[in-house]
Design a protein around this motif. Structure first.
Motif, short mmCIF file in Angstrom:
data_model
loop_
_atom_site.label_atom_id
_atom_site.label_comp_id
_atom_site.label_asym_id
_atom_site.label_seq_id
_atom_site.Cartn_x
_atom_site.Cartn_y
_atom_site.Cartn_z
N UNK A 1 76.28 37.22 78.17
CA UNK A 1 75.68 36.36 79.19
C UNK A 1 76.13 34.91 79.03
N UNK A 2 76.23 34.47 77.79
CA UNK A 2 76.65 33.09 77.54
C UNK A 2 78.09 32.87 78.02
N UNK A 3 78.97 33.81 77.74
CA UNK A 3 80.36 33.70 78.20
C UNK A 3 80.42 33.66 79.72
N UNK A 4 79.65 34.52 80.36
CA UNK A 4 79.65 34.57 81.83
C UNK A 4 79.17 33.24 82.43
N UNK A 5 78.12 32.67 81.85
CA UNK A 5 77.59 31.40 82.34
C UNK A 5 78.62 30.28 82.16
N UNK A 6 79.23 30.25 80.98
CA UNK A 6 80.21 29.20 80.70
C UNK A 6 81.38 29.26 81.67
N UNK A 7 81.93 30.46 81.87
CA UNK A 7 83.05 30.63 82.82
C UNK A 7 82.66 30.18 84.21
N UNK A 8 81.50 30.64 84.67
CA UNK A 8 81.07 30.34 86.03
C UNK A 8 80.85 28.83 86.23
N UNK A 9 80.24 28.18 85.26
CA UNK A 9 79.91 26.76 85.43
C UNK A 9 81.15 25.86 85.31
N UNK A 10 82.08 26.20 84.45
CA UNK A 10 83.33 25.43 84.39
C UNK A 10 84.09 25.57 85.71
N UNK A 11 84.14 26.80 86.22
CA UNK A 11 84.81 27.03 87.50
C UNK A 11 84.09 26.29 88.63
N UNK A 12 82.76 26.25 88.56
CA UNK A 12 81.99 25.55 89.59
C UNK A 12 82.29 24.04 89.55
N UNK B 1 89.11 29.35 83.30
CA UNK B 1 88.27 28.88 84.41
C UNK B 1 88.59 27.44 84.81
N UNK B 2 89.39 26.74 83.98
CA UNK B 2 89.81 25.39 84.36
C UNK B 2 89.42 24.27 83.42
N UNK B 3 88.89 24.58 82.23
CA UNK B 3 88.55 23.53 81.28
C UNK B 3 89.81 22.83 80.78
N UNK B 4 89.78 21.51 80.74
CA UNK B 4 90.94 20.73 80.30
C UNK B 4 90.79 20.21 78.88
N UNK B 5 89.54 20.08 78.41
CA UNK B 5 89.28 19.65 77.03
C UNK B 5 88.25 20.59 76.42
N UNK C 1 87.42 10.66 86.90
CA UNK C 1 86.11 11.24 86.58
C UNK C 1 86.23 12.46 85.68
N UNK C 2 85.18 12.71 84.91
CA UNK C 2 85.15 13.93 84.08
C UNK C 2 83.72 14.45 84.03
N UNK C 3 83.58 15.77 84.09
CA UNK C 3 82.30 16.44 83.86
C UNK C 3 82.38 17.12 82.49
N UNK C 4 81.37 16.88 81.67
CA UNK C 4 81.29 17.48 80.34
C UNK C 4 80.10 18.44 80.34
N UNK C 5 80.36 19.73 80.25
CA UNK C 5 79.28 20.71 80.29
C UNK C 5 79.26 21.50 78.98
N UNK C 6 78.07 21.98 78.61
CA UNK C 6 77.95 22.64 77.31
C UNK C 6 76.94 23.77 77.36
N UNK C 7 77.11 24.71 76.43
CA UNK C 7 76.13 25.77 76.21
C UNK C 7 76.25 26.21 74.76
N UNK C 8 75.13 26.60 74.16
CA UNK C 8 75.12 26.96 72.74
C UNK C 8 75.84 28.29 72.50
N UNK C 9 76.54 28.39 71.36
CA UNK C 9 77.30 29.61 71.04
C UNK C 9 76.97 30.19 69.67
N UNK C 10 76.16 29.51 68.87
CA UNK C 10 75.82 30.08 67.56
C UNK C 10 74.74 31.15 67.76
N UNK C 11 74.71 32.11 66.86
CA UNK C 11 73.75 33.21 66.97
C UNK C 11 72.31 32.70 66.98
N UNK C 12 72.01 31.72 66.11
CA UNK C 12 70.65 31.21 66.02
C UNK C 12 70.22 30.53 67.32
#
Length: 627
Positions: free
Chosen positions: A203-214, A248-252, A180-191
């Motif tokens: 805030x974006x970095x904090x959310x990304x770290x937390x959700x990958x770890x989750x 946080x544990x991302x493999x890809x 199994x794999x979970x693919x999660x995403x969040x926008x990183x461009x300024x716009x």
């Protein structure tokens, strides 16, 4: 003068004999060597035997080298191996009118596994209960093939936004797969961060770290992270967020050119810079996801692979949002054909399944490719120019760099079987095998019945007729309403009328009559009287399969209905109005049209039925999606 390009990059059609010599012999003519002609011809038999033995050893070593490496989420033991991540069932299905039922997705997923894709992104489970069920079914069946040596086990992936409920839905859907794999995403461009997310980079970095770890904490050993709109993101910020999700544990790490904005040299440099400047990058796989807004998705994907990406995200026929995605068949065959210029890269794809997979996706999605589409278009291996035909007759490598056999395509005039009304089951079944179709005994009997009906009216049944009938009979959604009879009258002397008899899900026959502006309009109104589902016809098109007055007609329609509340867009999370496509084939244009309309309505009924069934589940037992 010497040429570096191969005259013919086929693996199934024998290329010109190589000019390598294993024992002293007169030097070959430079002109002969340059054109790949054998200098051993007419020489001693021992030289030919040694040459063949040498070629066999080369082929054996290549086959051994090209064996698919053992799957490990965050590394690939062979640095030349490239994983193929297919997102036809997720990003591809976001194309307007491309909605597939759960049963259709399962059929396509089975074919993707036969094709040999490494990762199947089966859907966006939080988008609707039906999509969650579809991804779960794929994880259970396709993600757990029978044990055995050499059996390919694809990774089954579910997409989620960076929030707990999306990730919970994705894990619930894919956890049944062996990989199994979970693919999660969040926008990183300024716009995107400013106008869409309305969040600061911190805030974006904090959310990304937390959700990958989750996602990892749920027990998922394989987590992919995508910084949406990476092509327009600040480089230093990109390096930073990727470093944090690796910790946080991302493999890809998937690097999407979300709006198809970059040029190949830019995207290649982006991948190279990420590889060179991201701490911990050696503990993850770099991936690409290129949109085709400027027509550069395939070129950007190949540039990314050459720069160090070892997973390539693609779709069959290049379908997807807006202008689509990088095309699997184009990327795979480019790597196969020009691997020597891509540092020896290779994939685990069985390219002989490409044609069948392409046709299957066309039928189930309702999105047909243009005739000049590379690799799988109807004209991809057609030659009309006299000069080209002359060259092809003398040697196919003059104008074809890929053999049709390499993608599972056969030319009708290379085989002796001509089908007609006297052809029996064995001949018809042999023709299906020849064309690359593997169907069950029951499916064959259903198809053979339709074949006989057409063969009684046509002197000769062509390969195109066979494929049209097969698509209409086999590649169809779950049958809820089926057509029994239709009779229409039309002309200049009065109103067009139609009488339609349908068989309901419980087996009851229902009949309705209607008038309309033409026979098709009248027939559709009669169908609406029986099924009684509010529907808007968005698209209607008909084409002739072959030449002649007795040709089979294929019809494609797109309809919409009031099913907005059960579907959410993968990127925005907003509800949207699903559209459903359908196709039909028959020698009578009215019958063909009604078959197509019923195909679309059956998809809609399946979707609405699944939505109602899930809405009856207590809220505590269901998984909803919110930001």
């Amino acid at each position: 003068m010497a040429f570096s390009a191969k005259p013919y990059c086929s693996t199934t059609t024998k290329p010109p004999t190589p000019t390598t010599h294993l024992s002293p012999s007169p030097s070959p003519s430079p002109s002969l060597s340059a054109h790949g002609l054998s200098a051993a011809a007419g020489k001693s038999t021992p030289n030919i035997i040694r040459l063949r033995a040498f070629a066999q050893r080369i082929r054996a070593s290549q086959q051994q080298r090209r064996r698919r490496p053992e799957y490990v989420p965050n590394r690939i033991d062979d640095p030349n191996y490239v994983r193929i991540f297919d997102t036809t069932l997720r990003d591809g299905e976001q194309s307007p009118g491309a909605t597939m039922t759960s049963a259709e997705k399962l059929v396509v997923a089975r074919q993707l596994a036969r094709l040999g894709v490494d990762v199947i992104e089966a859907g966006f489970p939080a988008s609707s209960p039906d999509d969650l069920d579809a991804v779960r079914s794929i994880a259970i069946e396709v993600g757990n093939p029978p044990e055995g040596e050499g059996v390919h086990v694809p990774v089954i992936c579910g997409l989620s936004r960076c929030n707990r409920r999306d990730i919970d839905a994705a894990w619930e859907a894919v956890r049944h797969a062996r990989r199994p794999r979970i693919h999660t995403f969040i926008a990183t461009s300024e716009i995107h961060m400013q106008h869409k997310l309305r969040k600061t980079p911190e805030q974006v970095v904090a959310i990304a770290k937390e959700m990958v770890a989750y996602a990892r904490s749920l027990g998922c050993p394989d987590v992919e992270f995508s910084p949406e709109d990476a092509g327009r993101s600040n480089r230093e910020f990109l390096y930073h967020i990727l470093e944090e999700v690796i910790k946080a544990g991302a493999t890809t790490l998937n690097i999407p050119d979300t709006v198809g904005y970059t040029l190949p040299y830019e995207f290649g440099k982006l991948i190279a810079d990420i590889k060179a400047n991201t701490p911990g990058i050696e503990n993850a796989i770099i991936s690409t996801h290129c949109q085709n807004d400027l027509g550069l998705a395939t070129a950007n994907t190949l540039a990314g692979a050459r720069a160090g990406a070892r997973q390539l995200e693609v779709t069959i026929n290049g379908i997807g949002e807006r202008a689509g995605n990088a095309s699997l068949e184009e990327v795979v065959m480019a790597i196969k054909c020009r691997g020597e210029l891509l540092d020896g890269l290779y994939t685990g794809i069985n390219s002989q399944h490409i044609t069948l997979t392409s046709k299957m996706v066309q039928e189930h999605s309702g999105l047909h490719v243009q005739p000049h589409k590379a690799i799988v278009g109807a004209n991809a291996f057609a030659h009309e120019s006299g000069i080209h035909q002359d060259g092809m007759l003398k040697y196919k490598g003059t104008y074809e760099i890929i053999s049709p056999d390499d993608i599972g395509l056969t030319r009708a005039n290379e085989f002796g079987i001509v089908l007609g009304k006297l052809s029996g089951r064995h001949a018809v079944r042999s023709k299906l095998v020849e064309l690359g179709y593997e169907i069950s005994d029951k499916e064959f009997e259903d198809f053979f019945k339709r074949y006989k009906e057409v063969a009684e009216k046509k002197k000769r049944v062509t390969d195109e007729d066979i494929e049209a009938l097969l698509s209409d009979e086999i590649f169809q959604p779950k049958v809820i309403w089926s057509l029994a009879d239709v009779q229409a009258t039309c002309g200049t002397l009065g109103l067009s009328t139609a009488t339609v008899k349908l068989i309901a899900p419980d087996g009851e026959e229902k009949i309705a009559c209607s008038v309309g502006t033409g026979p098709v309009d009248a027939a559709y109104k009669a169908v609406d009287q029986i099924i009684q589902i509010p529907t808007v016809l968005r698209e209607y098109g008909m084409t002739s399969v072959t030449e002649g007055i007795d040709a089979i007609a294929t019809t494609r329609v797109v309809v919409t209905g009031d099913v907005t509340n059960n579907s959410k867009h993968a990127l925005t999370g907003h509800p949207f109005n699903r559209s459903f496509s359908g196709s039909g084939a028959a020698m009578d244009i009215v019958v063909s049209s009604v078959r197509a309309y019923l195909s679309a309505l059956n998809k809609m009924c399946s979707f609405v039925g699944a939505a109602k069934a899930n809405s009856e589940v207590p809220e505590s037992a269901s998984i909803q999606s919110t930001e």
